[in-house]
Design a protein around this motif. Structure first.
Motif, PDB file in Angstrom:
ATOM      1  N   PRO A  54       0.799  -1.244   0.000  1.00 27.03           N
ATOM      2  CA  PRO A  54       0.000   0.000   0.000  1.00 27.03           C
ATOM      3  C   PRO A  54       0.821   1.277   0.000  1.00 27.03           C
ATOM      4  CG  PRO A  54      -0.799  -1.548   1.661  1.00 27.03           C
ATOM      5  CD  PRO A  54       0.508  -2.064   1.185  1.00 27.03           C
ATOM      6  N   PHE A  55       2.125   1.191   0.288  1.00 26.25           N
ATOM      7  CA  PHE A  55       2.949   2.390   0.426  1.00 26.25           C
ATOM      8  C   PHE A  55       3.946   2.556  -0.715  1.00 26.25           C
ATOM      9  CE2 PHE A  55       1.795   0.723   4.612  1.00 26.25           C
ATOM     10  CZ  PHE A  55       1.064   1.792   5.098  1.00 26.25           C
ATOM     11  N   ILE A 108      -2.386   4.017  -0.652  1.00 29.16           N
ATOM     12  CA  ILE A 108      -3.059   4.846   0.351  1.00 29.16           C
ATOM     13  C   ILE A 108      -2.046   5.839   0.905  1.00 29.16           C
ATOM     14  CG2 ILE A 108      -4.721   3.057   0.991  1.00 29.16           C
ATOM     15  CD1 ILE A 108      -3.033   2.511   3.469  1.00 29.16           C
ATOM     16  N   LYS A 109      -2.569   6.894   1.500  1.00 25.98           N
ATOM     17  CA  LYS A 109      -1.694   7.918   2.071  1.00 25.98           C
ATOM     18  C   LYS A 109      -1.249   7.525   3.471  1.00 25.98           C
ATOM     19  CE  LYS A 109      -1.359  12.923   2.691  1.00 25.98           C
ATOM     20  NZ  LYS A 109      -2.081  14.222   2.576  1.00 25.98           N
ATOM     21  N   HIS A 110      -2.200   7.147   4.313  1.00 23.71           N
ATOM     22  CA  HIS A 110      -1.891   6.723   5.676  1.00 23.71           C
ATOM     23  C   HIS A 110      -2.856   5.615   6.067  1.00 23.71           C
ATOM     24  CE1 HIS A 110       0.952   9.941   6.580  1.00 23.71           C
ATOM     25  NE2 HIS A 110       0.098  10.800   6.043  1.00 23.71           N
ATOM     26  N   LEU A 111      -2.455   4.825   7.045  1.00 26.02           N
ATOM     27  CA  LEU A 111      -3.351   3.835   7.624  1.00 26.02           C
ATOM     28  C   LEU A 111      -4.317   4.527   8.582  1.00 26.02           C
ATOM     29  CD1 LEU A 111      -0.736   1.070   8.535  1.00 26.02           C
ATOM     30  CD2 LEU A 111      -2.301   1.047   6.596  1.00 26.02           C
ATOM     31  N   SER A 112      -5.344   3.813   8.985  1.00 26.67           N
ATOM     32  CA  SER A 112      -6.245   4.326  10.026  1.00 26.67           C
ATOM     33  C   SER A 112      -5.928   3.620  11.340  1.00 26.67           C
ATOM     34  CB  SER A 112      -7.715   4.090   9.639  1.00 26.67           C
ATOM     35  OG  SER A 112      -7.974   2.705   9.505  1.00 26.67           O
ATOM     36  N   SER A 148      -1.655  -2.334  23.137  1.00 27.43           N
ATOM     37  CA  SER A 148      -1.842  -0.980  22.616  1.00 27.43           C
ATOM     38  C   SER A 148      -0.494  -0.319  22.370  1.00 27.43           C
ATOM     39  CB  SER A 148      -2.666  -0.131  23.598  1.00 27.43           C
ATOM     40  OG  SER A 148      -2.028  -0.067  24.852  1.00 27.43           O
ATOM     41  N   CYS A 149      -0.484   0.640  21.454  1.00 24.01           N
ATOM     42  CA  CYS A 149       0.729   1.406  21.164  1.00 24.01           C
ATOM     43  C   CYS A 149       0.322   2.704  20.462  1.00 24.01           C
ATOM     44  CB  CYS A 149       1.696   0.613  20.283  1.00 24.01           C
ATOM     45  SG  CYS A 149       1.176   0.470  18.559  1.00 24.01           S
ATOM     46  N   VAL A 150       1.270   3.617  20.351  1.00 25.54           N
ATOM     47  CA  VAL A 150       1.089   4.845  19.587  1.00 25.54           C
ATOM     48  C   VAL A 150       1.911   4.716  18.312  1.00 25.54           C
ATOM     49  CG1 VAL A 150       1.404   7.341  19.545  1.00 25.54           C
ATOM     50  CG2 VAL A 150       0.707   6.202  21.658  1.00 25.54           C
ATOM     51  N   GLY A 151       1.272   4.861  17.157  1.00 25.56           N
ATOM     52  CA  GLY A 151       1.949   4.650  15.883  1.00 25.56           C
ATOM     53  C   GLY A 151       2.897   5.778  15.513  1.00 25.56           C
ATOM     54  N   VAL A 152       3.630   5.545  14.423  1.00 21.85           N
ATOM     55  CA  VAL A 152       4.615   6.531  13.939  1.00 21.85           C
ATOM     56  C   VAL A 152       4.090   7.304  12.736  1.00 21.85           C
ATOM     57  CG1 VAL A 152       6.559   5.188  14.799  1.00 21.85           C
ATOM     58  CG2 VAL A 152       5.738   4.793  12.469  1.00 21.85           C
ATOM     59  N   ASN A 153       2.837   7.011  12.322  1.00 20.33           N
ATOM     60  CA  ASN A 153       2.215   7.706  11.184  1.00 20.33           C
ATOM     61  C   ASN A 153       3.034   7.543   9.909  1.00 20.33           C
ATOM     62  OD1 ASN A 153       0.126   9.178  10.043  1.00 20.33           O
ATOM     63  ND2 ASN A 153       1.152  11.134  10.343  1.00 20.33           N
ATOM     64  N   PHE A 154       3.340   6.292   9.581  1.00 21.05           N
ATOM     65  CA  PHE A 154       4.088   5.994   8.362  1.00 21.05           C
ATOM     66  C   PHE A 154       3.248   6.363   7.144  1.00 21.05           C
ATOM     67  CE2 PHE A 154       5.470   3.044   4.996  1.00 21.05           C
ATOM     68  CZ  PHE A 154       6.817   3.377   4.941  1.00 21.05           C
ATOM     69  N   GLY A 155       3.840   7.110   6.223  1.00 19.70           N
ATOM     70  CA  GLY A 155       3.060   7.624   5.106  1.00 19.70           C
ATOM     71  C   GLY A 155       3.474   7.146   3.747  1.00 19.70           C
ATOM     72  N   GLY A 156       4.446   6.257   3.657  1.00 15.86           N
ATOM     73  CA  GLY A 156       4.818   5.757   2.352  1.00 15.86           C
ATOM     74  C   GLY A 156       5.600   6.760   1.536  1.00 15.86           C
ATOM     75  N   LEU A 213      -7.282   0.092   6.564  1.00 20.36           N
ATOM     76  CA  LEU A 213      -7.489   1.030   5.467  1.00 20.36           C
ATOM     77  C   LEU A 213      -8.369   2.179   5.935  1.00 20.36           C
ATOM     78  CD1 LEU A 213      -8.094  -1.370   2.439  1.00 20.36           C
ATOM     79  CD2 LEU A 213      -5.989  -0.229   3.090  1.00 20.36           C
ATOM     80  N   PRO A 214      -8.142   3.389   5.443  1.00 17.36           N
ATOM     81  CA  PRO A 214      -8.968   4.536   5.849  1.00 17.36           C
ATOM     82  C   PRO A 214     -10.440   4.320   5.551  1.00 17.36           C
ATOM     83  CG  PRO A 214      -7.025   5.249   4.625  1.00 17.36           C
ATOM     84  CD  PRO A 214      -7.078   3.758   4.512  1.00 17.36           C
ATOM     85  N   LEU A 215     -11.285   4.714   6.476  1.00 18.20           N
ATOM     86  CA  LEU A 215     -12.722   4.471   6.320  1.00 18.20           C
ATOM     87  C   LEU A 215     -13.307   5.217   5.124  1.00 18.20           C
ATOM     88  CD1 LEU A 215     -13.934   4.635  10.040  1.00 18.20           C
ATOM     89  CD2 LEU A 215     -13.713   2.615   8.589  1.00 18.20           C
TER      90      LEU A 215
END
Length: 417
Positions: free
Chosen positions: A120-121, A193-197, A404-412, A157-159
């Motif tokens: 996806p990236f 996709i731009k970012h994951l959800s 649980s975790c806080v993501g890194v906002n990977f954007g491809g 995937l983004p909603l």
């Protein structure tokens, strides 16, 4: 083996040596290469089977490195003379149309399982064709990837784009091939996709249906029916909504070697999917009934673990959680396998993501006070009866954990409008 210590201080990020990820051993080989591509940090893996009679990387691992070179642009691989050490300098995930011949010593799922996460990236939409063995014990079968792995990916995937992306995310099986000759062919297509959800999947739910597919190549089609009958005899006692069907390929589409396999999956009321599969061995295929019974019991064992993700997909879900936006992602899991634990350790080394694991609150279960009262009453009975009660209690109330975790906002690598 546990990974070697890595330098991950932000202040020294400009120093190439501090950015280098160092690991030892051949275990989790693929996920560490994928983490290198995602984090854009070079990775060095040492001590790959140093004490083996044939030390170094195997043919399928070298083949996986070649696929990475095809699907990326600018990646550089260095392999030591003995093959016991490799260095990967990651490039950009380019994507595009790729055709790859997989090694026949592993199933196609060995290559596809982790490429699904990268696709996806990419810069261009991935259209990947893989040829080889479609089902083999030890690797995810192509049916499992199509019916279980891709739905797990779609959870992230983004909603606002699921409706447009769902039709683009597909795995098509054009030919099936069993070991050792192979001859199978699959086509994987994935949108950009731009970012994951961010995921928040904490309710496992109850099993509502079981589905399955029995396949055979270059053997009598009756083998598929024997697989179905044997699996139904076990699973039919668990749930009435059971549908298993045969998928028999003939002629050139059936590969080069005889073989058979069965893939089973169950779906819960909240969308949790559990899977199990079994494929015939090359030298001693055994009876179809025994194979189907083994797969059915594996599925029931996965169901008994509960959780929202089965063991074979825990590492992938953990990686996608770490790549999610900078928000808290939560998933309820049962007992975590060794691969999932190692993935959490590797994610801390590569991306700096730490996971919080806490005991999940289960609805409808007795409180601790009631349990203690029950335990006091049980002490009055004999030990054998108490042991049975404990076993039944564990089956009825499996241990669940909220990860649980806080993501890194990977954007491809591609800007999507």
């Amino acid at each position: 083996m546990a990974p070697a210590a890595t330098s991950s201080t932000a202040g020294a990020a400009s120093d190439p040596k501090s950015r280098l990820l160092r690991f030892t051993g051949h275990r989790n080989f693929r996920q560490r290469l994928i983490l290198s591509l995602i984090s854009q940090r070079p990775v060095r893996i040492d001590s790959i089977r140093p004490d083996s009679s044939s030390p170094g990387i195997r043919d399928f691992e070298a083949n996986f490195l070649r696929l990475i070179e095809k699907i990326t642009n600018g990646s550089h691989v260095e392999i030591s003379y003995t093959g016991t050490s490799i260095l990967l300098k990651p490039g950009v995930i380019a994507g595009g149309k790729v055709v790859h011949e997989c090694s026949l010593t592993r199933g196609i799922g060995y290559w596809l399982e982790w490429i699904v996460v990268l696709a996806p990236f990419a810069k261009k939409e991935v259209a990947l064709t893989l040829r080889g063995v479609t089902n083999m014990d030890g690797d995810l079968g192509v049916d499992t990837i199509r019916t279980v792995t891709l739905p797990h990916l779609s959870l992230f995937l983004p909603l606002d784009s699921v409706s447009t992306l769902a039709s683009s995310l597909e795995l098509r099986i054009s030919k099936r091939g069993s070991a050792p000759g192979g001859g199978g062919e699959v086509h994987f297509r994935c949108p950009l996709i731009k970012h994951l959800s961010t995921i928040n999947f904490t309710a496992p739910g109850r099993i509502k249906k079981i589905r399955g597919i029995a396949t055979c190549t270059r053997v009598s089609p009756q083998i598929a029916n024997r697989l179905i009958d044997s699996a139904r005899s076990i699973l039919g006692r668990y749930i009435p909504d059971l549908y298993l069907f045969a998928d028999v390929y003939r002629g050139e589409d059936s590969g080069k070697s005889p073989g058979f396999a069965i893939t089973l999956l169950s779906t819960s009321t909240t969308g949790a999917i559990y899977s199990a599969e079994a494929a015939s061995a090359t030298e001693n295929p055994g009876l179809p009934e025994d194979l189907a019974e083994r797969a059915a019991r594996q599925l029931l064992e996965e169901i008994s673990e509960n959780g929202c993700v089965d063991k074979s997909h825990q590492p992938m879900v953990l990686l996608l959680m770490a790549m999610s936006p900078m928000d808290v992602a939560r998933v309820t899991m049962g007992r975590m396998g060794a691969n999932a634990v190692m993935m959490m350790r590797d994610l801390k080394s590569a991306l700096g993501v730490e996971f919080k694991i806490s005991t999940a609150e289960q609805q409808g279960l007795p409180s601790k006070e009631q349990e203690s009262d029950d335990d006091e009453e049980d002490d009055d009975g004999d030990e054998e009866a108490n042991a049975k009660r404990e076993m039944l209690k564990k089956l009825a109330q499996p241990e669940l954990y909220t990860v649980s975790c806080v993501g890194v906002n990977f954007g491809g690598f591609k800007k999507v409008g």
